[in-house]
Design an enzyme around this catalytic site. Structure first.
Site, mmCIF file in Angstrom:
data_model
loop_
_atom_site.group_PDB
_atom_site.id
_atom_site.type_symbol
_atom_site.label_atom_id
_atom_site.label_comp_id
_atom_site.label_asym_id
_atom_site.label_seq_id
_atom_site.Cartn_x
_atom_site.Cartn_y
_atom_site.Cartn_z
ATOM 1 C CG ASP A 13 -37.613 -3.695 19.470
ATOM 2 O OD1 ASP A 13 -37.043 -4.217 18.499
ATOM 3 O OD2 ASP A 13 -38.503 -4.272 20.134
ATOM 4 C CE LYS A 16 -30.713 -3.667 18.135
ATOM 5 N NZ LYS A 16 -31.886 -3.395 19.005
ATOM 6 N N GLY A 40 -35.658 -7.075 14.317
ATOM 7 C CA GLY A 40 -36.391 -6.289 13.326
ATOM 8 C C GLY A 40 -35.833 -4.889 13.407
ATOM 9 C CG HIS A 41 -32.158 -4.149 13.331
ATOM 10 N ND1 HIS A 41 -30.808 -4.407 13.367
ATOM 11 C CD2 HIS A 41 -32.655 -4.675 14.482
ATOM 12 C CE1 HIS A 41 -30.517 -5.070 14.468
ATOM 13 N NE2 HIS A 41 -31.616 -5.255 15.160
ATOM 14 C CD GLN A 222 -31.658 -10.325 19.247
ATOM 15 O OE1 GLN A 222 -30.523 -10.763 19.181
ATOM 16 N NE2 GLN A 222 -32.449 -10.300 18.208
ATOM 17 C CG ASP A 331 -39.275 11.886 18.428
ATOM 18 O OD1 ASP A 331 -38.223 11.253 18.634
ATOM 19 O OD2 ASP A 331 -40.243 11.407 17.799
HETATM 20 P P1 GDP Z 1 -34.040 -1.723 16.374
HETATM 21 O O1 GDP Z 1 -34.519 -3.117 16.490
HETATM 22 O O2 GDP Z 1 -33.126 -1.341 17.495
HETATM 23 O O3 GDP Z 1 -33.461 -1.392 15.030
HETATM 24 O O4 GDP Z 1 -35.339 -0.803 16.536
HETATM 25 P P2 GDP Z 1 -36.772 -1.046 15.834
HETATM 26 O O5 GDP Z 1 -36.654 -0.712 14.417
HETATM 27 O O6 GDP Z 1 -37.324 -2.370 16.207
HETATM 28 O O7 GDP Z 1 -37.661 -0.008 16.635
HETATM 29 C C1 GDP Z 1 -37.386 1.350 16.628
HETATM 30 C C2 GDP Z 1 -38.616 2.086 16.086
HETATM 31 O O8 GDP Z 1 -38.502 3.473 16.366
HETATM 32 C C3 GDP Z 1 -38.742 2.002 14.568
HETATM 33 O O9 GDP Z 1 -40.100 2.044 14.230
HETATM 34 C C4 GDP Z 1 -38.040 3.264 14.086
HETATM 35 O O10 GDP Z 1 -38.500 3.706 12.811
HETATM 36 C C5 GDP Z 1 -38.417 4.236 15.170
HETATM 37 N N1 GDP Z 1 -37.426 5.290 15.479
HETATM 38 C C6 GDP Z 1 -36.077 5.205 15.461
HETATM 39 N N2 GDP Z 1 -35.542 6.347 15.932
HETATM 40 C C7 GDP Z 1 -36.554 7.154 16.255
HETATM 41 C C8 GDP Z 1 -36.656 8.454 16.842
HETATM 42 O O11 GDP Z 1 -35.661 9.096 17.182
HETATM 43 N N3 GDP Z 1 -37.911 8.952 17.044
HETATM 44 C C9 GDP Z 1 -39.038 8.264 16.713
HETATM 45 N N4 GDP Z 1 -40.206 8.827 16.963
HETATM 46 N N5 GDP Z 1 -38.994 7.046 16.171
HETATM 47 C C10 GDP Z 1 -37.765 6.484 15.967
HETATM 48 P P1 IMO Z 2 -34.064 -6.205 17.835
HETATM 49 O O1 IMO Z 2 -32.740 -6.569 17.211
HETATM 50 C C1 IMO Z 2 -36.857 -6.854 21.129
HETATM 51 C C2 IMO Z 2 -37.041 -10.894 22.804
HETATM 52 C C3 IMO Z 2 -38.327 -11.667 22.588
HETATM 53 C C4 IMO Z 2 -38.313 -12.531 23.837
HETATM 54 C C5 IMO Z 2 -36.853 -12.860 24.021
HETATM 55 C C6 IMO Z 2 -36.441 -14.206 23.443
HETATM 56 O O2 IMO Z 2 -35.098 -5.786 16.874
HETATM 57 O O3 IMO Z 2 -33.840 -5.241 18.960
HETATM 58 P P2 IMO Z 2 -36.084 -15.122 20.983
HETATM 59 O O4 IMO Z 2 -36.986 -15.134 19.797
HETATM 60 O O5 IMO Z 2 -34.810 -14.383 20.768
HETATM 61 O O6 IMO Z 2 -35.841 -16.482 21.556
HETATM 62 O O7 IMO Z 2 -36.910 -14.320 22.112
HETATM 63 O O8 IMO Z 2 -36.142 -11.828 23.370
HETATM 64 N N1 IMO Z 2 -36.421 -10.387 21.558
HETATM 65 C C7 IMO Z 2 -36.445 -9.099 21.191
HETATM 66 N N2 IMO Z 2 -37.035 -8.031 21.746
HETATM 67 N N3 IMO Z 2 -36.102 -6.690 20.018
HETATM 68 C C8 IMO Z 2 -35.465 -7.750 19.465
HETATM 69 O O9 IMO Z 2 -34.592 -7.617 18.440
HETATM 70 C C9 IMO Z 2 -35.668 -9.032 20.019
HETATM 71 N N4 IMO Z 2 -35.227 -10.271 19.706
HETATM 72 C C10 IMO Z 2 -35.688 -11.083 20.658
HETATM 73 O O10 IMO Z 2 -39.438 -10.819 22.532
HETATM 74 O O11 IMO Z 2 -38.729 -11.772 24.949
HETATM 75 MG MG MG Z 3 -36.327 -4.209 16.567
#
Ligand code: GDP
Ligand code: IMO
Ligand code: MG
Length: 422
Positions: A13, A16, A40-41, A222, A331
């Site tokens: 998270d 990416k 979840g991207h 991840q 931020d």
């Molecule tokens: P990913 O799994 O690495 O793609 O990240 P996620 O989407 O799960 O989580 C990142 C969260 O931060 C999402 O809700 C994005 O919309 C948000 N986000 C990404 N970059 C920024 C940033 O620079 N500032 C803020 N405030 N939110 C961001």
């Molecule tokens: P993105 O790509 C954050 C965590 C789960 C759990 C562990 C194992 O959005 O960054 P799994 O379902 O893979 O067997 O769970 O890994 N986990 C993540 N945490 N972002 C993710 O993906 C994750 N995918 C799995 O919460 O601790």
């Molecule tokens: Mg994510």
């Protein structure tokens, strides 16, 4: 041409999805190489937000081919939902995606095993996303799995039922109620949907693209601290999330890896169980969660929050050979008076700069404090306008880690991105 890799350096998270979407405009090919719908991207542009689980984050860019590599595990039901959602916006998803025939399928019973296994662990559960990831990779390495290419075989249905039967036998060890047939019809119809896609020999496909001088961007899922080998085992996911996973998850040679960019948040989050040395179980942690909107993009669970951990960040940089850093979400710290960064751990009173082997060891972070910048960074678009205190924080991280921060993200939107020339 080479494959540039963008991956998460923390516990997932990091942002990416946003960055891959931003960078994808310069890449005719974007590829996912591991993980599955546990990811979840999030992407935000033109006031529209999307969350992608299986589909690479280049899908909204015209002329980009998005490859789902052999290292990915696919749940056809989730994949179909994702495609239909994007198609509603007029994006021709089917034209933009190619799927490796060697990618493995998540069966409904994989998800049941995931749930049963977690339930049996009680307090020591991993905190899995319950998407069936672990059991699917278990079947892959255990040589039982079903692959995307298998759906074209005449005896696919028979093979599906055979694997389902094995799962039902396996489930006997758990005291867990389930209905193995509940999702079957939906799953089989989603398999028909999958047949409408370009199913390819991914390794040939991607190597031919490189031979044709096409730039490829590989998108990690991840984060490095969730890697099955180098993460905080057993509180990890079941795939190779580090750079090496791009080779095995796409079928490319190590010599074809280009620039490796590592993404990190200006603080840390983790969702699920496992060690998190800089975790804040106080008001500051709550503030980070609230301001950063730290709730899982896949499960909606509140994310655990804490200060930036440079011991872990340096470790991830080492394992991945990161040459460029991308800093996200600074931020979120805009209103903080003081910002802390862990520069070492103390274990039994002794200072260390290494991640301990023992996942259950108690480590106490050693912090360095920084003065907050107390300004809204979200509207800043040029580096020269960034406040002094913020740049002090940036330069300290660069110096400690020994890698430049080339991109700074100051908001979730595509436009809130500063490209630096360092
Ligand atoms: P990913 O799994 O690495 O793609 O990240 P996620 O989407 O799960 O989580 C990142 C969260 O931060 C999402 O809700 C994005 O919309 C948000 N986000 C990404 N970059 C920024 C940033 O620079 N500032 C803020 N405030 N939110 C961001
Ligand atoms: P993105 O790509 C954050 C965590 C789960 C759990 C562990 C194992 O959005 O960054 P799994 O379902 O893979 O067997 O769970 O890994 N986990 C993540 N945490 N972002 C993710 O993906 C994750 N995918 C799995 O919460 O601790
Ligand atoms: Mg994510």
């Amino acid at each position: 041409m080479k494959v540039d890799v963008v991956l998460g350096l923390q516990w997932g998270d990091e942002g990416k999805g946003k960055i891959v979407d931003v960078l994808a405009k310069n890449y005719p090919v974007v590829a996912r190489f591991q993980g599955g719908p546990n990811a979840g991207h999030s992407l935000l542009f033109d006031d529209k937000k999307f969350v992608l689980h299986t589909i690479p984050s280049g899908v909204f860019r015209k002329n980009a081919v998005n490859i789902i590599g052999n290292g990915v595990v696919i749940d056809p039901i989730i994949f179909r939902e994702e495609c239909l959602e994007i198609e509603k916006t007029g994006v021709p998803v089917r034209e933009r995606i190619a799927i490796s025939k060697k990618a493995h399928l998540i069966l409904p019973t994989h998800r049941i095993i995931d749930a049963a296994s977690e339930a049996s662990k009680g307090a020591s559960k991993i905190g899995s996303t319950l998407k069936g990831i672990g059991p699917t990779y278990m079947d892959k390495t255990g040589r039982n799995g079903l692959r995307v290419g298998d759906i074209l075989a005449e005896n696919f249905l028979e093979r599906f039922h055979n694997l389902k039967s094995k799962h039902i036998t396996f489930l006997k060890q758990f005291d867990f109620e389930y209905n193995a047939e509940e999702k079957e019809t939906e799953w089989l119809s989603a398999i028909e949907f999958l047949k409408g896609f370009n199913l390819v020999d991914g390794e040939y496909f991607i190597n031919h693209q490189l031979d044709d001088n096409k730039r490829v961007l590989a998108e990690g899922a991840q984060g490095s601290m969730l890697d099955v080998d180098f993460g905080s085992y057993p509180f990890v996911t079941s795939s190779t999330t580090i750079c090496a996973g791009a080779c095995t998850g796409l079928g490319i040679a190590p010599s074809r890896i280009g620039t490796v960019s590592g993404i990190f948040k200006a603080y840390c989050t983790r969702v699920g169980s496992g060690p998190f040395p800089t975790e804040l179980n106080d008001n500051v942690g709550e503030e980070l969660r609230k301001l950063g909107f730290e709730f899982g993009a896949t499960t909606g669970r509140p994310r655990r929050t804490g200060w930036l951990d440079l011991v872990a960040l340096k470790y991830a940089v080492m394992i991945n050979g990161v040459e460029q850093l991308i800093m996200m979400k600074a931020d979120v710290l805009d209103t903080f008076d003081t910002i802390k960064v862990a520069v070492a751990y103390k274990m039994n009173g002794v200072e260390t700069h290494q991640i301990p082997f023992d996942t259950f060891a108690t480590v106490e972070p050693v912090y360095k404090e920084f003065k907050g910048w107390k300004r809204d960074l979200t509207k800043i678009t040029t580096e020269s306008d960034l406040p002094f205190e913020f740049m002090t924080y940036v330069r300290f991280i660069e110096k400690e880690v020994g890698v430049p921060i080339n991109i700074i993200s100051l908001g979730p939107d595509r436009e809130q991105t500063i490209m630096r020339t360092v």
